[in-house]
Design a protein around this motif. Structure first.
Motif, mmCIF file in Angstrom:
data_model
loop_
_atom_site.group_PDB
_atom_site.id
_atom_site.type_symbol
_atom_site.label_atom_id
_atom_site.label_comp_id
_atom_site.label_asym_id
_atom_site.label_seq_id
_atom_site.Cartn_x
_atom_site.Cartn_y
_atom_site.Cartn_z
ATOM 1 N N ARG A 9 1.063 -1.668 0.226
ATOM 2 C CA ARG A 9 0.225 -0.164 -0.179
ATOM 3 C C ARG A 9 1.108 0.997 -0.082
ATOM 4 N NH1 ARG A 9 -2.700 0.344 4.808
ATOM 5 N NH2 ARG A 9 -1.172 -1.012 5.246
ATOM 6 N N TYR A 10 2.067 1.630 0.672
ATOM 7 C CA TYR A 10 2.820 2.508 0.614
ATOM 8 C C TYR A 10 3.772 2.353 -0.953
ATOM 9 C CZ TYR A 10 7.220 4.488 1.195
ATOM 10 O OH TYR A 10 8.305 5.612 0.570
ATOM 11 N N SER A 47 1.348 10.311 -4.697
ATOM 12 C CA SER A 47 1.624 11.105 -4.218
ATOM 13 C C SER A 47 2.864 11.718 -4.691
ATOM 14 C CB SER A 47 2.401 10.787 -2.494
ATOM 15 O OG SER A 47 4.153 10.626 -2.278
ATOM 16 N N ASP A 106 -7.250 5.071 -5.036
ATOM 17 C CA ASP A 106 -6.233 5.763 -4.330
ATOM 18 C C ASP A 106 -5.679 6.523 -4.262
ATOM 19 O OD1 ASP A 106 -5.623 2.629 -3.164
ATOM 20 O OD2 ASP A 106 -4.358 1.895 -5.077
ATOM 21 N N GLU A 107 -6.033 7.722 -5.453
ATOM 22 C CA GLU A 107 -5.749 9.018 -5.894
ATOM 23 C C GLU A 107 -6.806 9.981 -4.591
ATOM 24 O OE1 GLU A 107 -5.610 12.836 -8.841
ATOM 25 O OE2 GLU A 107 -6.502 10.702 -9.533
ATOM 26 N N ARG A 162 2.128 1.849 -3.643
ATOM 27 C CA ARG A 162 0.751 2.561 -4.482
ATOM 28 C C ARG A 162 1.165 3.941 -3.570
ATOM 29 N NH1 ARG A 162 -2.382 -1.881 -2.471
ATOM 30 N NH2 ARG A 162 -3.382 -0.467 -2.004
ATOM 31 N N MET A 163 0.614 4.218 -2.324
ATOM 32 C CA MET A 163 0.253 6.244 -2.464
ATOM 33 C C MET A 163 1.862 6.641 -2.809
ATOM 34 S SD MET A 163 -2.446 5.173 -1.806
ATOM 35 C CE MET A 163 -3.229 4.234 -0.626
ATOM 36 N N ARG A 164 2.420 5.953 -2.428
ATOM 37 C CA ARG A 164 3.907 6.991 -2.494
ATOM 38 C C ARG A 164 3.937 7.335 -4.216
ATOM 39 N NH1 ARG A 164 6.797 10.008 0.570
ATOM 40 N NH2 ARG A 164 8.953 10.023 0.514
ATOM 41 N N ALA A 217 -7.547 8.499 -1.552
ATOM 42 C CA ALA A 217 -7.035 8.484 -0.059
ATOM 43 C C ALA A 217 -5.937 9.355 0.259
ATOM 44 C CB ALA A 217 -6.777 6.896 -0.009
ATOM 45 N N VAL A 218 -5.118 9.544 -0.738
ATOM 46 C CA VAL A 218 -3.957 10.022 -0.830
ATOM 47 C C VAL A 218 -3.978 11.555 -0.542
ATOM 48 C CG1 VAL A 218 -1.357 10.874 -2.049
ATOM 49 C CG2 VAL A 218 -2.151 8.609 -2.308
ATOM 50 N N PHE A 237 -1.354 7.767 6.623
ATOM 51 C CA PHE A 237 -2.572 6.526 6.471
ATOM 52 C C PHE A 237 -3.509 6.031 8.086
ATOM 53 C CE2 PHE A 237 -0.025 8.052 3.117
ATOM 54 C CZ PHE A 237 -1.215 7.953 2.001
#
Length: 254
Positions: free
Chosen positions: A10-11, A18, A90-91, A13-15, A93-94, A152
């Motif tokens: 998950r990190y 971002s 995911d976008e 994907r989020m990274r 969430a970020v 998060f």
């Protein structure tokens, strides 16, 4: 028991999201935001931004993106208003996490190699798991990082523009923290502007130290292959960060 494999996936994907956002967010800054931020950070002289190292420009830009508020909104808010993400994506969430980003001093504690490290937020007296592959491979326990983080549910990640706290300025920063705790004592209305002002004050102190020249920022793709020396610059005569006990020039530096 923490599922670090799931957290790592998950990190990443989020990274990745971002980092893509960070490339467009400067377009949503007011025209004078970078200049005003450079002045607040003590990096402005003779109508020019003056830095000790080119990568410190990322620190200035990060402070401008998150700390330059107009009508209570920053660049992230303006981008989100013009480009609302798909619900549940995911976008989304970020972006929502970036809107809750906050700055503090984080003491680095135990590492989980290849994933991140446990940290103590010295200002708020809270513990977080900082997901950061490159830092997880560095012998950084006991060190302090001044950085803005994106929260998060079960981890935080930096916005990519942190500064290590040099021992020579530690006492000065402890004084800053004491002043802030006293000023904020009993308040339940700490605003984003308060956090931005605090970030500028601490960042200004950190930029004056030699530690500010030791950071190199790596992308999420680079993190998978990063060794400790990719993230923290090491002097030739310093102990090698691989833990061999030898000097860097006689070990990995060869």
């Amino acid at each position: 028991m923490t599922d670090y494999a799931d957290m790592l996936a998950r990190y990443k994907r989020m990274r990745g999201i971002s980092r893509r956002l960070s490339k467009v967010l400067p377009d949503y800054l007011p025209k004078d935001a970078i200049q005003e931020t450079a002045k607040r950070l003590g990096c402005w002289a003779r109508e020019t931004i003056v830095l000790g190292h080119i990568e410190q420009m990322g620190v200035v830009t990060d402070q401008a993106i998150h700390g330059s508020l107009r009508d209570g909104r920053n660049a992230v808010d303006r981008y989100a208003a013009e480009h609302p993400p798909a619900p549940g994506s995911d976008e989304e969430a970020v972006l929502r996490a970036m809107q809750r980003a906050f700055f503090s001093l984080f003491k680095m504690e135990g590492r989980v190699s290849g994933v991140g490290l446990h940290t103590l937020d010295l200002l708020n007296d809270c513990r977080y798991f900082l997901a950061d592959i490159a830092l997880s491979r560095c012998p950084v326990e006991g060190g302090i990082l001044a950085t803005r983080v994106v929260p998060f549910d079960d981890f935080i990640m930096t916005t990519g523009a942190g500064l290590p706290v040099d021992p020579e300025i530690k006492d000065e920063l402890v004084g800053c923290l004491s002043d802030l705790r006293e000023a904020w004592r009993g308040r339940t209305d700490i605003t984003r502007q308060d956090n931005a002002d605090m970030a500028a004050r601490i960042t200004r102190v950190c930029l004056r130290s030699e530690g500010a020249e030791q950071m190199r920022y790596v992308g999420v793709d680079e993190e998978d292959a990063a060794d400790a020396v990719d993230t923290l610059r090491v002097g030739r005569n310093d102990p090698c960060p691989c833990g061999s006990g030898r000097k860097y020039k006689k070990c990995c530096g060869r």
